[in-house]
Design an enzyme around this catalytic site. Structure first.
Site, short mmCIF file in Angstrom:
data_model
loop_
_atom_site.label_atom_id
_atom_site.label_comp_id
_atom_site.label_asym_id
_atom_site.label_seq_id
_atom_site.Cartn_x
_atom_site.Cartn_y
_atom_site.Cartn_z
N GLY A 1 0.47 -1.41 0.21
CA GLY A 1 0.08 0.32 0.21
C GLY A 1 0.70 1.70 -0.13
CG HIS A 2 4.49 3.06 1.92
ND1 HIS A 2 4.36 4.16 2.31
CD2 HIS A 2 5.94 3.56 1.39
CE1 HIS A 2 5.46 5.58 3.21
NE2 HIS A 2 6.40 4.26 1.96
#
EC number: 4.6.1.-
Length: 30
Positions: A11-12
């Site tokens: 996600g990052h």
């Protein structure tokens, strides 16, 4: 915890990839 870290990392990375073109565009405009 080990199972959550890879998901958070993905996600990052996605968020970072979305921001990179914005930084490139800002640099080009400057």
């Amino acid at each position: 915890a080990d199972n959550r870290r890879p998901i958070w990392n993905l996600g990052h990375m996605v968020n970072a990839l979305k921001q990179i073109p914005t930084f490139l565009x800002d640099g080009a405009n400057a």
